[in-house]
Enzyme design. Sequence first.
Site, mmCIF file in Angstrom:
data_model
loop_
_atom_site.group_PDB
_atom_site.id
_atom_site.type_symbol
_atom_site.label_atom_id
_atom_site.label_comp_id
_atom_site.label_asym_id
_atom_site.label_seq_id
_atom_site.Cartn_x
_atom_site.Cartn_y
_atom_site.Cartn_z
ATOM 1 N N GLY A 1 41.961 36.619 43.202
ATOM 2 C CA GLY A 1 42.239 35.275 43.682
ATOM 3 C C GLY A 1 42.803 34.429 42.566
ATOM 4 N N SER B 1 39.181 41.427 44.750
ATOM 5 C CA SER B 1 38.095 40.849 43.961
ATOM 6 C C SER B 1 38.347 39.364 43.738
ATOM 7 C CB SER B 1 38.027 41.552 42.612
ATOM 8 O OG SER B 1 39.163 41.170 41.841
ATOM 9 N N LYS B 2 37.289 38.704 43.280
ATOM 10 C CA LYS B 2 37.387 37.284 42.956
ATOM 11 C C LYS B 2 38.502 37.071 41.923
ATOM 12 C CE LYS B 2 34.698 34.502 40.239
ATOM 13 N NZ LYS B 2 33.457 34.109 39.606
ATOM 14 N N ARG B 3 38.566 38.006 40.993
ATOM 15 C CA ARG B 3 39.577 37.899 39.941
ATOM 16 C C ARG B 3 41.005 37.925 40.505
ATOM 17 N NH1 ARG B 3 35.994 37.898 36.427
ATOM 18 N NH2 ARG B 3 34.559 39.282 37.478
#
Length: 509
Positions: free
Chosen positions: A268, A264-266
């Site tokens: 990253g 997920s973006k999180r």
Amino acid sequence: MSKVRVRFAPSPTGGLHLGGVRTVLYNYLFAKQNGGDFIVRIEDTDQTRFVDGAEQYIFNCLKWCGLEPHESPFHKGPFGPYRQSERKEKGIYSQYAEQLVKNGHAYYAFDSKEDLEKMREDLKTAENPSPQYDHISRKKMKNSLTLTEGEVKDLLDKNTPYVIRIKMPENEVISFTDMIRGEISFETGLVDDKVLLKADGMPTYHLAVVVDDYLMKITHAFRGEEWLPSAPVHLLLWKYLGWQSDMPQWAHLPLILGPNGKLSKRDGAKYGFPVFAMNWTDPKTNELTEGFKEKGFLPEAFINLLAVLGWNDGTEQELYSMSELIEKFSMDRVHVAGAKFDFEKAKWFNHEWIKRFEVSGLRFDVKNQLAQNNIIVSDDSLLDKVIELVKDRCTLLPDFVQQSSFFFKAPEQLDVDAVKPKWNEEKKAFFIAYAEKLAAIGNWELLSLETAFKDLATEKNIKPGELQLPFRIMLVGGKFGPPVFGIAEILGKEETLERIEKALVIFGS
Ligand code: GLU
């Protein structure tokens, strides 16, 4: 066989995740190897999720990756418009929703938000915590299956808001053959009656994807595995609209996994690696999410690492150019299981690609990196020599700054602490003598500089190894950079002597 036509169908809702780029890539490779067309269709029917600038951003990313479509809102083709919001304006979708109602495969549902909430509350049990609008619950709701024809007409006449829902069969088994997963079956009774047309006349993804894939003559549809649960709805729509024989072949691509499940973006932000192709700034929050491009990846490396996230050609080969991928990629060798993204491995790909690149291919990027650090390079032949010398030591493009800025600008600070503890009069005398020797040297090239250094060290009975670190710090300022005699060779006589001289003053005695 009809011409291969594939599509990438992003919703313009934010940054382009590396899983999205991999979907584009597999589409692109498949189209290229089959002499087909690659279409980008913008799925912007969900206005609540629409984000300004996201569409343009997607095309910028595709351009950077070298994955240009044949048809899209910006690459006109015969099947446009290529934005679903524009297609809706042309009235493309509602006629099909109405046709489904007429044929008994869909129905009007007039339930208000409160009605839906009440149904969910009433039917909620421990085993079924979020009951759906399905073949059981629909019997108790306010729709054209439960109301009389007159009641329905009345509600429609009064402009009562309604949605159109698919009428899922109570008890059928339907199946299709996925290009990666083989045959997959579904029990229709377990699937809810998805909304096809919303109250504002906008189609949902489910209706629009089927209508557009049909009208755009898509032959193969590749999408993320998160869409597998929706497949039975789409299968039935192809059937109910009478288009079954034109249905594209589907492939549901495996998830890309991060350190903890789906990447997920999180992840990253948490683990410090990019998940988007390029920098993305959320216009609502101004939050910036870093991209692979800005992190210093070459598009060739990015494409390569994505290609092998979930696919291999059955050999040990890991490095592939785009043309090799076009030749070797095959959907039936895509794995079913999720592919784990490993940032260290991603960096390895970039390092290998930097090594592989011709100097001229890196010139533009290296110049850019240096310019971002206020170093403007005007001498291309000097730049080329520098790139040749340092490129094998660089993993990400910003590494070129540390490895090479001192060629263009003398270091402002020297790491004196690294030299001082072992600095003494003998070493100082060595460098004074070496500078004299260099001043007299005729052919300024690596080997002569090194030989003079070593001979003098033997003469003065000092180990050359002990002298190399001070020499390096004199030239570059710290404990980094390519082999020191290579640096001196490129710096030239005048600059090398100047740096030795200045450093001797700073090191003192
Ligand atoms: N709009 C969908 C998405 O963004 C497309 C799925 C598909 O390719 O059918 O995931």
